[in-house]
Design a protein around this motif. Structure first.
Motif, PDB file in Angstrom:
ATOM      1  N   ILE A 130       0.861  -1.181   0.000  1.00  0.00           N
ATOM      2  CA  ILE A 130       0.000   0.000   0.000  1.00  0.00           C
ATOM      3  C   ILE A 130       0.893   1.224   0.000  1.00  0.00           C
ATOM      4  O   ILE A 130       2.002   1.199   0.529  1.00  0.00           O
ATOM      5  CB  ILE A 130      -0.958   0.007   1.211  1.00  0.00           C
ATOM      6  N   MET A 131       0.411   2.277  -0.594  1.00  0.00           N
ATOM      7  CA  MET A 131       1.156   3.516  -0.661  1.00  0.00           C
ATOM      8  C   MET A 131       0.414   4.593   0.123  1.00  0.00           C
ATOM      9  O   MET A 131      -0.787   4.756  -0.027  1.00  0.00           O
ATOM     10  CB  MET A 131       1.281   3.962  -2.110  1.00  0.00           C
TER      11      MET A 131
ATOM     12  N   TYR B 222       3.726  -5.587   2.915  1.00  0.00           N
ATOM     13  CA  TYR B 222       3.205  -6.525   3.902  1.00  0.00           C
ATOM     14  C   TYR B 222       3.221  -7.931   3.320  1.00  0.00           C
ATOM     15  O   TYR B 222       2.908  -8.130   2.149  1.00  0.00           O
ATOM     16  CB  TYR B 222       1.778  -6.137   4.302  1.00  0.00           C
ATOM     17  N   ASN B 223       3.587  -8.907   4.120  1.00  0.00           N
ATOM     18  CA  ASN B 223       3.656 -10.290   3.669  1.00  0.00           C
ATOM     19  C   ASN B 223       2.299 -10.975   3.699  1.00  0.00           C
ATOM     20  O   ASN B 223       2.051 -11.882   2.932  1.00  0.00           O
ATOM     21  CB  ASN B 223       4.655 -11.073   4.517  1.00  0.00           C
ATOM     22  N   MET B 224       1.430 -10.569   4.608  1.00  0.00           N
ATOM     23  CA  MET B 224       0.131 -11.204   4.764  1.00  0.00           C
ATOM     24  C   MET B 224      -0.969 -10.150   4.659  1.00  0.00           C
ATOM     25  O   MET B 224      -0.788  -9.018   5.114  1.00  0.00           O
ATOM     26  CB  MET B 224       0.044 -11.900   6.129  1.00  0.00           C
ATOM     27  N   PRO B 225      -2.119 -10.502   4.096  1.00  0.00           N
ATOM     28  CA  PRO B 225      -3.208  -9.530   3.968  1.00  0.00           C
ATOM     29  C   PRO B 225      -3.711  -9.008   5.312  1.00  0.00           C
ATOM     30  O   PRO B 225      -4.085  -7.838   5.425  1.00  0.00           O
ATOM     31  CB  PRO B 225      -4.302 -10.326   3.251  1.00  0.00           C
TER      32      PRO B 225
END
Length: 102
Positions: free
Chosen positions: A4-5, A22-25
């Protein structure tokens, strides 16, 4: 990988961009929930007279203004008492004033 930005803009730095990965949602969901909590409950924007969005939306503005006025009055009263007690203990004695005029 989820990303995300966030575009951060202030009066001095308008084009500052942070890219967060991020690695996970669920990590992204937690970060967004934290940002929304900050934006609604912990940020005091000046155009809203330094009230949070949640306070304005829930109608707590008058209650907070009353509490701020009470705190301001108590603070001014305490400062006045403190300043008056200082001036009464710092009055010069007559012997010092007599020495200066001689």
């Amino acid at each position: 990988m989820v990303g995300i930005m966030f575009f951060c803009s202030t009066a001095w730095t308008v084009n500052e961009i942070n890219l967060l990965k991020y690695n996970m949602p669920w990590e992204l969901e937690q970060e967004i929930a934290g940002f929304i909590d900050y934006y609604n409950n912990k940020r005091y924007p000046e155009p809203l007279d330094n009230f949070t969005l949640a306070n304005v939306y829930c109608g707590r503005r008058e209650e907070i203004l009353t509490r701020r006025d009470r705190i301001r009055e108590n603070t001014l009263r305490a400062r006045k008492r403190s300043n008056l007690s200082r001036t009464t203990t710092r009055r010069p004695s007559l012997s010092k004033t007599a020495d200066l005029s001689a």
